[in-house]
Design a protein around this motif. Structure first.
Motif, PDB file in Angstrom:
ATOM      1  N   GLU A  58      40.109  38.200  48.491  1.00  0.00           N
ATOM      2  CA  GLU A  58      41.258  38.995  47.351  1.00  0.00           C
ATOM      3  C   GLU A  58      40.700  39.199  46.342  1.00  0.00           C
ATOM      4  OE1 GLU A  58      46.021  37.817  45.990  1.00  0.00           O
ATOM      5  OE2 GLU A  58      45.063  36.467  47.870  1.00  0.00           O
ATOM      6  N   TYR A  59      40.835  40.059  45.177  1.00  0.00           N
ATOM      7  CA  TYR A  59      40.112  39.776  43.711  1.00  0.00           C
ATOM      8  C   TYR A  59      41.392  40.229  43.058  1.00  0.00           C
ATOM      9  CZ  TYR A  59      39.680  44.939  44.694  1.00  0.00           C
ATOM     10  OH  TYR A  59      40.023  47.000  45.047  1.00  0.00           O
ATOM     11  N   GLU A 120      38.112  35.932  45.160  1.00  0.00           N
ATOM     12  CA  GLU A 120      38.896  34.327  46.548  1.00  0.00           C
ATOM     13  C   GLU A 120      38.314  34.998  47.961  1.00  0.00           C
ATOM     14  OE1 GLU A 120      42.058  31.102  46.962  1.00  0.00           O
ATOM     15  OE2 GLU A 120      42.781  32.730  46.268  1.00  0.00           O
ATOM     16  N   LEU A 121      38.014  34.088  48.290  1.00  0.00           N
ATOM     17  CA  LEU A 121      37.339  33.977  49.833  1.00  0.00           C
ATOM     18  C   LEU A 121      38.164  33.220  50.738  1.00  0.00           C
ATOM     19  CD1 LEU A 121      33.979  34.619  50.343  1.00  0.00           C
ATOM     20  CD2 LEU A 121      35.579  36.364  49.961  1.00  0.00           C
ATOM     21  N   ILE A 122      38.976  33.478  51.866  1.00  0.00           N
ATOM     22  CA  ILE A 122      39.383  32.904  52.534  1.00  0.00           C
ATOM     23  C   ILE A 122      39.094  32.643  53.776  1.00  0.00           C
ATOM     24  CG2 ILE A 122      41.790  31.811  53.878  1.00  0.00           C
ATOM     25  CD1 ILE A 122      42.898  32.873  50.784  1.00  0.00           C
ATOM     26  N   HIS A 169      45.892  27.885  47.388  1.00  0.00           N
ATOM     27  CA  HIS A 169      45.788  29.009  47.605  1.00  0.00           C
ATOM     28  C   HIS A 169      46.597  30.215  46.152  1.00  0.00           C
ATOM     29  CE1 HIS A 169      45.211  33.774  48.365  1.00  0.00           C
ATOM     30  NE2 HIS A 169      46.012  33.448  49.105  1.00  0.00           N
ATOM     31  N   ILE A 170      48.085  29.850  46.894  1.00  0.00           N
ATOM     32  CA  ILE A 170      48.881  30.469  46.272  1.00  0.00           C
ATOM     33  C   ILE A 170      48.986  30.254  44.603  1.00  0.00           C
ATOM     34  CG2 ILE A 170      51.732  30.245  45.265  1.00  0.00           C
ATOM     35  CD1 ILE A 170      52.220  29.714  48.201  1.00  0.00           C
ATOM     36  N   GLN A 171      48.717  28.612  43.559  1.00  0.00           N
ATOM     37  CA  GLN A 171      49.038  27.883  42.664  1.00  0.00           C
ATOM     38  C   GLN A 171      47.032  29.114  41.859  1.00  0.00           C
ATOM     39  OE1 GLN A 171      48.335  23.981  43.309  1.00  0.00           O
ATOM     40  NE2 GLN A 171      50.192  23.121  43.464  1.00  0.00           N
ATOM     41  N   LYS A 175      47.456  31.120  38.997  1.00  0.00           N
ATOM     42  CA  LYS A 175      46.693  31.072  37.296  1.00  0.00           C
ATOM     43  C   LYS A 175      45.960  32.230  37.296  1.00  0.00           C
ATOM     44  CE  LYS A 175      45.639  26.760  38.173  1.00  0.00           C
ATOM     45  NZ  LYS A 175      43.893  25.005  38.375  1.00  0.00           N
ATOM     46  N   ALA A 176      45.128  33.174  38.343  1.00  0.00           N
ATOM     47  CA  ALA A 176      44.966  34.369  37.756  1.00  0.00           C
ATOM     48  C   ALA A 176      46.007  35.572  37.999  1.00  0.00           C
ATOM     49  CB  ALA A 176      43.531  34.912  38.973  1.00  0.00           C
ATOM     50  N   PHE A 177      46.772  35.328  37.726  1.00  0.00           N
ATOM     51  CA  PHE A 177      47.730  36.655  37.523  1.00  0.00           C
ATOM     52  C   PHE A 177      48.280  35.177  36.165  1.00  0.00           C
ATOM     53  CE2 PHE A 177      49.564  37.697  41.798  1.00  0.00           C
ATOM     54  CZ  PHE A 177      49.517  38.488  41.690  1.00  0.00           C
TER      55      PHE A 177
END
Length: 226
Positions: A58-59, A120-122, A169-171, A175-177
């Motif tokens: 996700e980027y 982010e990589l999951i 992951h949600i946090q 933060k990115a948003f």
């Protein structure tokens, strides 16, 4: 000009210098990274994956003119899995085969604007879960297994671990948003201040011209005769 970078997981540190070459991510369930991509440049990352695992990328473009970037994801054999142009964000999940997956961020279309990019990589089904269960079992005898209900304990632990990971992951995404919205607001604030000053200057100039013209209408232009 392109760069290929491998950085260590599980936590990606911010790197001040870009070095050409190749490096690798060590297996991890969840990692994120934020970096600045200069105008006219391309940067690639490599992630080694086992067979039949899950790779989610996700980027988001947090800052920079247009808030857009080109994204490319390729399999270990070089096959293009995802190719996006001028996107501000994206989420992609693939079932993997053995090898190094390459994903690139391309800002070569921009000549003056650098971009701040978060990704982010999951990683799921990395083959470590079964080994962890075997490590638990070898310390427990047959009667202990029945009494402690090992499978139920492991299921509860895995459920808690999954929920904690999802919360993190949600946090991270929030933060990115937040960072992206803050950059947009600061950019809009600068634009508002600039055009407010322009309007103020124009109003002062127009007011001065109007006063001068009105004053000239009432001036006595008749010359005194001697």
């Amino acid at each position: 000009m392109g760069y290929a970078v491998w950085l260590p997981f599980p936590f990606l540190l911010l790197v001040a210098v870009r070095l050409p070459g190749t490096t690798s991510f060590t297996p991890s369930l969840d990692s994120d990274f934020t970096f600045t991509l200069p105008a006219g440049q391309k940067e690639c990352f490599y992630q080694p994956m086992p067979q039949k695992a899950s790779l989610e990328i996700e980027y988001q473009v947090l800052d920079g003119a247009g808030l857009d970037i080109d994204f490319h994801l390729a399999s270990p054999n070089g096959k293009t899995l995802v190719f996006e142009q001028r996107k501000s964000d994206g989420v992609h999940t693939v079932e993997t085969e053995v090898g190094d997956y390459m994903f690139c961020f391309d800002n070569t279309f921009s000549t003056i604007s650098e971009k701040v990019i978060f990704f982010e990589l999951i990683l799921d089904n990395m083959g470590e879960h079964a080994q962890e269960q075997e490590d638990w079992k070898k310390y427990i005898t047959g009667t202990d297994v029945l009494e402690m209900k090992l499978e139920d304990i492991l299921e509860s632990i895995n459920s808690i671990k999954s929920r904690v990971s999802k919360s993190g992951h949600i946090q991270t995404l929030l933060k990115a948003f937040e960072a992206r919205d803050r950059n947009i607001q600061e950019s809009n604030f600068d634009r508002v201040n600039f055009w407010s000053m322009v309007n103020l200057v124009v109003m002062v100039v127009v007011s001065a011209i109007q006063v001068y013209m009105l004053k000239s209408l009432f001036e006595d232009k008749r010359k005194n005769r001697t």
